[in-house]
Scaffold this motif. Structure first.
Motif, PDB file in Angstrom:
ATOM      1  N   ILE A  28       0.837  -1.207   0.000  1.00 52.74           N
ATOM      2  CA  ILE A  28       0.000   0.000   0.000  1.00 52.74           C
ATOM      3  C   ILE A  28       0.868   1.251   0.000  1.00 52.74           C
ATOM      4  N   ARG A  29       0.411   2.269  -0.700  1.00 53.74           N
ATOM      5  CA  ARG A  29       1.071   3.576  -0.654  1.00 53.74           C
ATOM      6  C   ARG A  29      -0.024   4.568  -0.285  1.00 53.74           C
ATOM      7  N   THR A  30       0.275   5.411   0.698  1.00 55.16           N
ATOM      8  CA  THR A  30      -0.809   6.271   1.184  1.00 55.16           C
ATOM      9  C   THR A  30      -1.162   7.364   0.175  1.00 55.16           C
ATOM     10  N   THR A  31      -0.401   7.451  -0.902  1.00 57.21           N
ATOM     11  CA  THR A  31      -0.791   8.393  -1.962  1.00 57.21           C
ATOM     12  C   THR A  31      -1.711   7.712  -2.985  1.00 57.21           C
ATOM     13  N   ASP A  32      -2.009   6.422  -2.785  1.00 55.15           N
ATOM     14  CA  ASP A  32      -2.985   5.752  -3.668  1.00 55.15           C
ATOM     15  C   ASP A  32      -4.328   6.475  -3.529  1.00 55.15           C
ATOM     16  N   ALA A  33      -4.954   6.768  -4.641  1.00 55.76           N
ATOM     17  CA  ALA A  33      -6.235   7.495  -4.584  1.00 55.76           C
ATOM     18  C   ALA A  33      -7.285   6.785  -3.716  1.00 55.76           C
ATOM     19  N   PRO A  34      -7.472   5.456  -3.850  1.00 54.63           N
ATOM     20  CA  PRO A  34      -8.519   4.826  -3.038  1.00 54.63           C
ATOM     21  C   PRO A  34      -8.242   4.902  -1.529  1.00 54.63           C
ATOM     22  N   HIS A  35      -6.954   4.960  -1.158  1.00 56.58           N
ATOM     23  CA  HIS A  35      -6.639   5.104   0.276  1.00 56.58           C
ATOM     24  C   HIS A  35      -7.130   6.457   0.767  1.00 56.58           C
ATOM     25  N   LYS A  36      -6.868   7.484  -0.025  1.00 49.47           N
ATOM     26  CA  LYS A  36      -7.275   8.838   0.372  1.00 49.47           C
ATOM     27  C   LYS A  36      -8.795   8.906   0.560  1.00 49.47           C
ATOM     28  N   VAL A  37      -9.514   8.197  -0.297  1.00 50.70           N
ATOM     29  CA  VAL A  37     -10.977   8.204  -0.205  1.00 50.70           C
ATOM     30  C   VAL A  37     -11.417   7.631   1.156  1.00 50.70           C
ATOM     31  N   VAL A  38     -10.768   6.545   1.567  1.00 47.77           N
ATOM     32  CA  VAL A  38     -11.149   5.925   2.846  1.00 47.77           C
ATOM     33  C   VAL A  38     -10.829   6.868   4.009  1.00 47.77           C
ATOM     34  N   VAL A  39      -9.661   7.496   3.955  1.00 47.44           N
ATOM     35  CA  VAL A  39      -9.287   8.413   5.043  1.00 47.44           C
ATOM     36  C   VAL A  39     -10.331   9.528   5.128  1.00 47.44           C
ATOM     37  N   GLN A  40     -10.695  10.059   3.981  1.00 48.97           N
ATOM     38  CA  GLN A  40     -11.672  11.158   3.990  1.00 48.97           C
ATOM     39  C   GLN A  40     -13.047  10.672   4.472  1.00 48.97           C
ATOM     40  N   ARG A  41     -13.382   9.456   4.129  1.00 50.13           N
ATOM     41  CA  ARG A  41     -14.665   8.902   4.577  1.00 50.13           C
ATOM     42  C   ARG A  41     -14.686   8.801   6.114  1.00 50.13           C
ATOM     43  N   TYR A  42     -13.598   8.323   6.672  1.00 46.28           N
ATOM     44  CA  TYR A  42     -13.524   8.189   8.132  1.00 46.28           C
ATOM     45  C   TYR A  42     -13.590   9.562   8.801  1.00 46.28           C
ATOM     46  N   LEU A  43     -12.866  10.510   8.216  1.00 47.63           N
ATOM     47  CA  LEU A  43     -12.853  11.857   8.797  1.00 47.63           C
ATOM     48  C   LEU A  43     -14.267  12.444   8.789  1.00 47.63           C
ATOM     49  N   GLU A  44     -14.922  12.303   7.675  1.00 42.85           N
ATOM     50  CA  GLU A  44     -16.286  12.809   7.495  1.00 42.85           C
ATOM     51  C   GLU A  44     -17.215  12.194   8.537  1.00 42.85           C
ATOM     52  N   LEU A  45     -17.076  10.883   8.677  1.00 40.50           N
ATOM     53  CA  LEU A  45     -17.928  10.149   9.606  1.00 40.50           C
ATOM     54  C   LEU A  45     -17.724  10.644  11.044  1.00 40.50           C
ATOM     55  N   LEU A  46     -16.468  10.765  11.427  1.00 38.42           N
ATOM     56  CA  LEU A  46     -16.175  11.193  12.797  1.00 38.42           C
ATOM     57  C   LEU A  46     -16.601  12.645  13.010  1.00 38.42           C
ATOM     58  N   LEU A  97      -8.623  17.756   4.513  1.00 33.60           N
ATOM     59  CA  LEU A  97      -9.793  17.440   5.342  1.00 33.60           C
ATOM     60  C   LEU A  97     -11.039  17.658   4.499  1.00 33.60           C
ATOM     61  N   PRO A  98     -11.975  16.716   4.511  1.00 28.83           N
ATOM     62  CA  PRO A  98     -13.155  16.870   3.645  1.00 28.83           C
ATOM     63  C   PRO A  98     -14.043  18.040   4.078  1.00 28.83           C
ATOM     64  N   PHE A  99     -13.860  18.484   5.339  1.00 28.02           N
ATOM     65  CA  PHE A  99     -14.730  19.563   5.827  1.00 28.02           C
ATOM     66  C   PHE A  99     -13.994  20.892   5.984  1.00 28.02           C
ATOM     67  N   ASP A 100     -12.737  20.961   5.590  1.00 29.90           N
ATOM     68  CA  ASP A 100     -12.024  22.249   5.622  1.00 29.90           C
ATOM     69  C   ASP A 100     -10.818  22.185   4.689  1.00 29.90           C
ATOM     70  N   LYS A 101     -10.938  22.869   3.554  1.00 30.16           N
ATOM     71  CA  LYS A 101      -9.889  22.721   2.534  1.00 30.16           C
ATOM     72  C   LYS A 101      -8.587  23.444   2.894  1.00 30.16           C
ATOM     73  N   ASP A 102      -8.581  24.167   4.005  1.00 28.78           N
ATOM     74  CA  ASP A 102      -7.333  24.827   4.405  1.00 28.78           C
ATOM     75  C   ASP A 102      -6.432  23.908   5.239  1.00 28.78           C
ATOM     76  N   TYR A 103      -6.904  22.716   5.462  1.00 28.84           N
ATOM     77  CA  TYR A 103      -6.134  21.794   6.316  1.00 28.84           C
ATOM     78  C   TYR A 103      -5.887  20.448   5.632  1.00 28.84           C
ATOM     79  N   VAL A 104      -4.783  19.848   6.009  1.00 31.98           N
ATOM     80  CA  VAL A 104      -4.573  18.439   5.628  1.00 31.98           C
ATOM     81  C   VAL A 104      -4.613  17.630   6.918  1.00 31.98           C
ATOM     82  N   THR A 105      -4.796  16.319   6.765  1.00 28.27           N
ATOM     83  CA  THR A 105      -4.876  15.506   7.978  1.00 28.27           C
ATOM     84  C   THR A 105      -3.474  15.178   8.517  1.00 28.27           C
ATOM     85  N   TYR A 106      -3.403  15.061   9.798  1.00 26.31           N
ATOM     86  CA  TYR A 106      -2.166  14.667  10.493  1.00 26.31           C
ATOM     87  C   TYR A 106      -1.719  13.319   9.939  1.00 26.31           C
TER      88      TYR A 106
END
Ligand code: MSP
Length: 671
Positions: free
Chosen positions: A95-113, A219-228
């Protein structure tokens, strides 16, 4: 819930800020051993490794290299992948965290939380360590230094998003207490419990303003930030199941059986990841195992010290299997260890060349000589007590090994296997098949010895496979067994009583060459002609040291008087007769001949490189009985290992080889 027959194992995903080192190789090899073991046992294994490509470290490394971070990652990723190929790592996905499908999952989790109010925005001021990419509180920081890496920290004040980690403190303590295998080893479990029960668990800052760090998942809810980076990285263990394995893989493989990590990243796994999973209503992994760290020659490994161990070099020099063996044999898994090349060489020579390698070679040599190359059926007992001991040990071994793998006791498992190697060696030495072979009446006993040793080697090949896949395959092949290690192994392969008579063996080259104890680099031909000193620690043996008084070119009066030695000193030198089985010229050398000599029936064969090629044609030597120094440390001449020294008269020029007037058996002592 994952099913019982599945096994999901992960390594950390490695930062691509630099090329891989021994620390990366260590975890990945350990994970590979487990993956191979359980696959062979018929479990459906998913073995994941990969790369952590976002975050400050990677951004900085890319900036330093003057390239775009993605280009930097793309450049380094193949270095990890090629190392894993060279080390025979059998990962099912990368896995590479720059894979597009990985990013989708991270954003999904962030959105959910975020939608569940588990993430909130707040002001934050704290001490930030760029290297560790984390904030520290006032009380953590001493003299302005990061408590972890001791680098200076910066005071940073910013708006950030926080994950309500603190609210899971009690649940996490409860979980750790209830599941004794959740954090391993025990000492690490106590450490984590210790701090969780004595300190208040705060909330976790999970964002970075793009103004400070742009290389991350938005971050799916704030485009001025990236996730830790850790919020992104830890999710890999779940996202991989989403797109790197046919669905419904989550139902089959989650929770993971083992997350293997180094001790430095235990908190991020045991606390951050666990609480993230709790918030997502997902089960926690069954085991997080934290292994120790390697120092190098007693010192911390670091780029600035210039002592970083490059696994590629180890594979070049010693082979993948020997390196894999060393990593897991040297220290108990979970404890810190020290890497040194000399320890690796000692290990290789004693356990591999003289241990399993020699056991295979002597067993097969005897089967060739005394049984026409086919494993004979068991006859009558040769040494009943030892046979009983071997049988008990071998019968109990598969279960012992399975236990060991369940406990991640890699080293103890190897020790158990080598107990069997040692027993077989003792058995062969005591039974002395070469003596039994002389008397037709002892044939049934001889057959028992050969059959018993072969069955032990069969079992060893199956049980060793996870650690040393190439060696196991060679072992099986030379024993004439058609094992297919890519499939689950039939139970019969583990059975001690499974018959093994009538199999034709295929003796091949030795499994492991002996290595010189001090790395001397490649020797040139001229090195080979310098006066060797058989009693020093690292001699360069080829021919007998010239005796000054016998030299035609150096007049006796000018020659230094040879130092006298005591009889005890002389007795340290083991001289033996040896029969030349084959001889050939060493390519590109006028002087060097490569001889294979026998030290007697049933005894080992030796390879000796001797500087006698100007005097003799190789063919003239075959069948001759010569005299050799048998206890000289092996050395390499023009890259070829020499396991002894031939005695010859002469100085710079060889005048004559020592032979015997009478026909004396090879292996006879000379004094
Ligand atoms: N990217 C994170 C892990 C994220 S996992 C979701 C990371 N990467 S790392 O490349 O810095 O480190 C990876 C592993 O290498 C860690 O498990 C660490 O313990 C290990 N090691 C680094 N140096 C080591 C030694 N000297 N000895 C043994 N292991 C060492 O952390």
């Amino acid at each position: 819930m994952s099913d019982q027959n599945s096994f999901y194992i992960t390594t950390p995903i490695y930062y691509v800020n630099d090329v891989p080192h021994i620390g990366h190789a260590y975890t990945t090899v350990a994970a590979d051993v487990l993956a191979r073991y359980w696959r062979l046992r018929g479990r459906d294994v998913f073995f994941l490794t990969g790369l952590d490509e976002h975050g400050q470290k990677v951004q900085q490394a890319a900036a330093k290299a003057g390239i775009d971070p993605q280009a930097h990652c793309d450049k380094l990723a193949p270095q990890f992948q090629s190392l894993w190929t060279r080390l025979n790592i059998s990962n099912d996905a990368f896995i590479r965290t720059t894979d597009a499908p990985h990013k989708v999952v991270v954003q999904r989790y962030l959105e959910l939380l975020f939608s569940k109010d588990m993430i909130y925005k707040a002001d934050y001021t704290g001490w930030y360590c760029t290297f560790d990419e984390r904030f520290w509180t006032e009380k953590d920081v001493e003299s302005g230094l990061c408590p972890d890496c001791k680098r200076p920290v910066e005071r940073i004040s910013e708006h950030n998003y926080f994950f309500k980690m603190g609210q899971y403190q009690a649940d996490l303590i409860e979980h750790i207490k209830r599941h004794s295998s959740f954090i391993r080893p025990e000492s690490r479990r106590n450490e984590v419990l210790g701090f969780l029960t004595t300190q208040k668990l705060g909330d976790l800052s999970i964002s970075r303003p793009k103004s400070r760090l742009s290389w991350g998942i938005e971050l799916p809810f704030d485009k001025d930030y990236v996730t830790y980076v850790w919020f992104d990285a830890l999710v890999n263990y779940m996202s991989a199941l989403d797109y790197l394995r046919p669905t419904p893989s989550q139902a089959q493989f989650w929770p993971a059986n083992v997350h293997l990590v180094g001790k430095d990243i235990l908190t991020t796994h045991a606390v951050y990841w666990s609480t993230m999973l709790m918030a997502l209503n997902l089960p926690l992994p069954k085991t997080i195992f934290a292994h120790g760290w390697w120092t190098v020659d007693g010192e911390k490994m670091s780029k600035s010290r210039g002592n970083v161990v490059d696994p590629n070099k180890m594979v070049d020099e010693f082979g993948a299997d020997a390196f894999r063996y060393f990593l897991l044999r040297e220290v108990p898994f979970g404890q810190d260890g020290d890497f040194s090349q000399s320890a690796l060489v000692t290990n290789l020579n004693s356990d591999l060349a003289n241990g399993i390698g020699n056991l295979l070679s002597r067993t097969l040599t005897m089967i060739e000589r005394f049984a026409g190359g086919t494993i004979p059926a068991i006859g009558t007992p040769a040494i009943p007590e030892l046979e009983a001991l071997i049988a008990t040990t071998a019968t109990g071994l598969p279960e012992r090994i399975e236990h060991g793998f369940s406990a991640l006791a890699f080293r103890e498992n190897l020790q158990a296997l080598w107990e069997l190697v040692g027993l077989c060696d003792e058995y062969i030495d005591k039974a002395a098949p070469w003596k039994l072979a002389k008397n037709p009446e002892s044939l049934p006993r001889l057959n028992t010895v050969l059959n018993t040793a072969s069955r032990a080697l069969r079992l060893l090949s199956v049980l060793l496979y996870p650690y040393m896949p190439q060696t196991a395959a060679q072992l099986a092949q030379q024993l004439g067994l058609s094992f297919d290690f890519s499939k689950p192994m039939p139970q019969t392969a583990y059975g001690w009583e499974t018959p093994l008579a009538g199999v034709k063996i295929f003796k091949g080259p030795g499994l492991f060459p002996r290595i010189e104890s001090t790395p001397q680099g490649a020797k040139t031909e001229s090195d080979a002609t310098t006066t060797p000193q058989p009693t020093t620690v690292t001699p360069m043996p080829t021919t007998l040291p010239p005796c000054p008084t016998a030299s035609a070119s150096s007049p006796a009066p000018q020659a230094p008087a040879p130092a006298q030695i005591t009889i005890d000193e002389f007795m340290k030198i083991q001289l033996k007769t040896a029969k030349v089985l084959s001889a050939e010229r060493v390519p590109k050398s006028e002087k060097l001949l490569k001889l294979q000599v026998s030290l007697g029936e049933g005894m080992e064969q030796r390879q000796i490189v001797a500087g006698i090629g100007k005097k003799y044609e190789p063919e003239a030597l075959i069948g001759k009985t010569i005299v050799i120094v048998a206890n000289l440390k092996p050395a390499k001449l023009m890259g070829i290992e020499s396991q002894g020294m031939v005695l010859a008269a002469g100085d710079s020029e060889v005048r004559g080889l020592l032979t015997l007037l009478e026909d004396v058996e090879p292996g006879t002592k000379v004094k």
